[in-house]
Design a protein around this motif. Sequence first.
Motif, PDB file in Angstrom:
ATOM      1  N   TYR A 173       7.826   5.520   0.025  1.00 53.25           N
ATOM      2  CA  TYR A 173       8.290   4.268  -0.161  1.00 53.25           C
ATOM      3  C   TYR A 173       9.578   4.068  -0.988  1.00 53.25           C
ATOM      4  CZ  TYR A 173       9.376  -1.026  -1.064  1.00 53.25           C
ATOM      5  OH  TYR A 173       9.893  -1.979  -1.131  1.00 53.25           O
ATOM      6  N   GLU A 188       7.286   0.150   8.074  1.00 51.53           N
ATOM      7  CA  GLU A 188       5.935  -0.390   8.309  1.00 51.53           C
ATOM      8  C   GLU A 188       5.646  -0.021   9.853  1.00 51.53           C
ATOM      9  OE1 GLU A 188       3.689  -4.462   8.207  1.00 51.53           O
ATOM     10  OE2 GLU A 188       5.641  -4.458   7.475  1.00 51.53           O
ATOM     11  N   GLY A 191       4.227   3.403  10.612  1.00 45.09           N
ATOM     12  CA  GLY A 191       2.929   3.788  10.095  1.00 45.09           C
ATOM     13  C   GLY A 191       2.965   4.483   8.846  1.00 45.09           C
ATOM     14  N   LYS A 194       2.125   0.294   4.064  1.00 44.77           N
ATOM     15  CA  LYS A 194       1.227  -0.800   4.377  1.00 44.77           C
ATOM     16  C   LYS A 194       1.841  -2.000   3.460  1.00 44.77           C
ATOM     17  CE  LYS A 194      -2.776   0.856   6.842  1.00 44.77           C
ATOM     18  NZ  LYS A 194      -4.140   1.223   6.851  1.00 44.77           N
ATOM     19  N   ARG A 196       1.016  -4.795   0.604  1.00 49.25           N
ATOM     20  CA  ARG A 196      -0.261  -4.954  -0.313  1.00 49.25           C
ATOM     21  C   ARG A 196      -0.831  -6.357   0.065  1.00 49.25           C
ATOM     22  NH1 ARG A 196      -0.388  -1.536  -4.609  1.00 49.25           N
ATOM     23  NH2 ARG A 196       1.578  -0.320  -4.914  1.00 49.25           N
ATOM     24  N   LYS A 197      -2.310  -6.578  -0.246  1.00 50.04           N
ATOM     25  CA  LYS A 197      -2.938  -7.715   0.043  1.00 50.04           C
ATOM     26  C   LYS A 197      -2.636  -8.979  -0.817  1.00 50.04           C
ATOM     27  CE  LYS A 197      -6.453  -5.772   2.698  1.00 50.04           C
ATOM     28  NZ  LYS A 197      -8.113  -5.583   2.818  1.00 50.04           N
ATOM     29  N   TYR A 202       4.744  -2.826  -1.269  1.00 49.44           N
ATOM     30  CA  TYR A 202       4.094  -2.077  -0.116  1.00 49.44           C
ATOM     31  C   TYR A 202       3.700  -0.723  -0.885  1.00 49.44           C
ATOM     32  CZ  TYR A 202       6.654  -4.767   3.548  1.00 49.44           C
ATOM     33  OH  TYR A 202       7.010  -5.846   4.352  1.00 49.44           O
ATOM     34  N   VAL A 205       0.692   4.930   3.115  1.00 49.46           N
ATOM     35  CA  VAL A 205      -0.418   5.193   3.851  1.00 49.46           C
ATOM     36  C   VAL A 205      -0.810   6.762   3.333  1.00 49.46           C
ATOM     37  CG1 VAL A 205      -1.369   5.759   6.128  1.00 49.46           C
ATOM     38  CG2 VAL A 205       0.453   3.822   5.709  1.00 49.46           C
ATOM     39  N   SER A 239      -1.865   8.778  11.456  1.00 51.88           N
ATOM     40  CA  SER A 239      -1.113   7.726  11.461  1.00 51.88           C
ATOM     41  C   SER A 239      -1.562   6.510  12.322  1.00 51.88           C
ATOM     42  CB  SER A 239       0.465   7.980  12.039  1.00 51.88           C
ATOM     43  OG  SER A 239       0.994   8.948  11.243  1.00 51.88           O
ATOM     44  N   PRO A 240      -1.394   5.297  12.131  1.00 52.89           N
ATOM     45  CA  PRO A 240      -1.765   3.957  12.909  1.00 52.89           C
ATOM     46  C   PRO A 240      -1.189   4.342  14.090  1.00 52.89           C
ATOM     47  CG  PRO A 240      -0.494   3.310  11.428  1.00 52.89           C
ATOM     48  CD  PRO A 240      -0.584   4.821  11.230  1.00 52.89           C
ATOM     49  N   THR A 242       1.479   3.268  16.930  1.00 57.06           N
ATOM     50  CA  THR A 242       2.780   2.642  16.818  1.00 57.06           C
ATOM     51  C   THR A 242       3.457   2.636  18.049  1.00 57.06           C
ATOM     52  OG1 THR A 242       3.900   4.743  16.389  1.00 57.06           O
ATOM     53  CG2 THR A 242       3.139   3.684  14.421  1.00 57.06           C
TER      54      THR A 242
END
Length: 650
Positions: A173, A188, A191, A194, A196-197, A202, A205, A239-240, A242
């Motif tokens: 990052y 983002e 992928g 992510k 942070r909640k 961020y 991943v 990776s998610p 995309t």
Amino acid sequence: MQIPRLHPDTIEEVKLRADIVDVVSEYVVLRKRGKDFVGLCPFHDEKSPSFTVSQTKQMYYCFGCQAGGNAIKFVMELGKRSFADVVLDLARRYQVPVQTLEPEQRQELQRQLSLREQLYEVLASSAQFYQHALRQSQGQKALQYLQSNRQFKEETIQQFGLGYAPAGWETLYRYLVEDKHYPVQILEKAGLIKPRKEGGGYYDVFRDRLMIPIRDVQGRVIAFGGRTLTDEQPKYLNSPETELFSKGKTLFALDRAKGGISQLDQAVVVEGYFDAIALHAAGINNAVASLGTALSLEQVRLILRYTESKQLVLNFDADKAGTNATERAIGEIAELAYKGEVQLKILNLPDGKDADEYLHSHTPEDYGELLKNAPLWLDWQIQQIIQDRDLKQATDFQQVTQQIVKLLKNIANSDTRNYYVSYCAEILSLGDTRLIPLRVENLLTQIAPAAATYSKPVSAKKAWGGGKSPLSANSPLPTERSLLEHAEALLLRIYLHCPEQRQMIVDELEERDLQFSLSHHRFLWQQILEISSGDGETQSFSSLPNLISRLQDRFLEFDSEIGLISHLFHVDEKNQKEILRTPQVVQAAIACMDLVMLEKRYRHFLELWQQTDPEAEPDRYEYYYQAFYAEKIKLQQIDRQRLFSITELL
């Protein structure tokens, strides 16, 4: 995205720069023939190439289905995509500046196009970052793993761009955002990070993982696979999904394997990244990896673009987990294999090893030999069914037969199904060739509901005046089978218990060229003929001594068959009445058997007639019509005889 109207100059420039051979080669295996190229048409099924591409004319044409056009139309038709979408795609590929008819829309279009270009760029930068990190002190553990555990040479590590993701939460990052000034939103969407909640910000991943770039067919990085170097789960992390990456539409190493697949006319699919890399490192350059998912139709069609024979080999582990993975990986392509649209083979390596492990102790030539002898998927399934089964045990025999029947029912191609019926019958006969016809008949009887489906062409329906034919090709005949069972059983009972009628029965069967249709009756008749031959000298049928006793002795070795015919060796009061008028009963039974044979010929010629194009093959069409009509007349004649004789006598 909404695409505005493109300027004619952009369209013309794309046409000039997009070479049709280059474009078509992405989807079709082309071979030089004279000044043109030929291949199998992607728009219809064919076995011999009728699809031609002219580089001088920048046009394609299929002599089979008459499809034709330029590079833009080819991509449009194949992918069912819009004109503007294809032009934009080709413009990106060949670096053509895009103009629109409405200048005010150009900025928005460029912004949308720029998103994909930025994703490609940031993923390429990430791949370089991971490769650099592999050579630093923090990446030594990952590098040692590649060199020692995987035994990869430096050349292989560089060819596949292998790298290392540092353990820090924000290392990538900070590099991409703070040093390279890429927008956070792009990272983002790629992928790579992510949100942070809690607390904002961020995180990366991929952390403390060995990194494997995943590339598209053109060799551009579109995602990553990361293998943990600790006990962290999952072991492999992809990776998610995309804008660029869809796991179900991507195959690892296809960019490197497509040339090898085309050259060898075969694709090898393994389960893991390192299996594919190890095969390429060993010079086996037609291997791809499935990213650990069931093979989708999109993935298979992607591979099959590069192989004319449509040959696909799945090489997963040979242990239980590998077998399950194989069955899972087949997924949606099972239907293609059952239809014969893909030559699917299964390669299980010895000792439960995967390809990477196998190559540590064996040569590439050893692997190539196993690849050459890999069984077809259907053969592999049959071996899985009979594995660890004792077919001499009734329970195992029954369970194996049921599973085989279930398998055979799925085979859509009739030629393939008939081959495997015979093959399975040999297995179930346990080496006794006399039992093969019986096993064939039993299997056919059980798969008949699935095998007998038939769709009548419209032309045939019109030929019958819009209604059904008197004996339609797809109508079931349960009553006919019951009647045939009774007729054949009576004929055999008369033969066994009335020696004076034996010669007449033999003469009638020979004169009409008839055989027993039901397998157990045919098996009994075969035994009778063998006994009549004695030691090579044919005896008189009427003088066969102790025929029933000798048959019963023979059947001691055929326990499973004796139950179907043992009742024929005995005559009770009802049976006695049935055979009192033996000549009439024999004639009626023979007529019934004759009817069945005529019925088969009638259906055969009718089906051939229905499937023949009267305009393309008028002579053949007329021949089949005359043939089935002649059988129809015979059927009507014998049916009148049967209606009287069978109902009265049987």
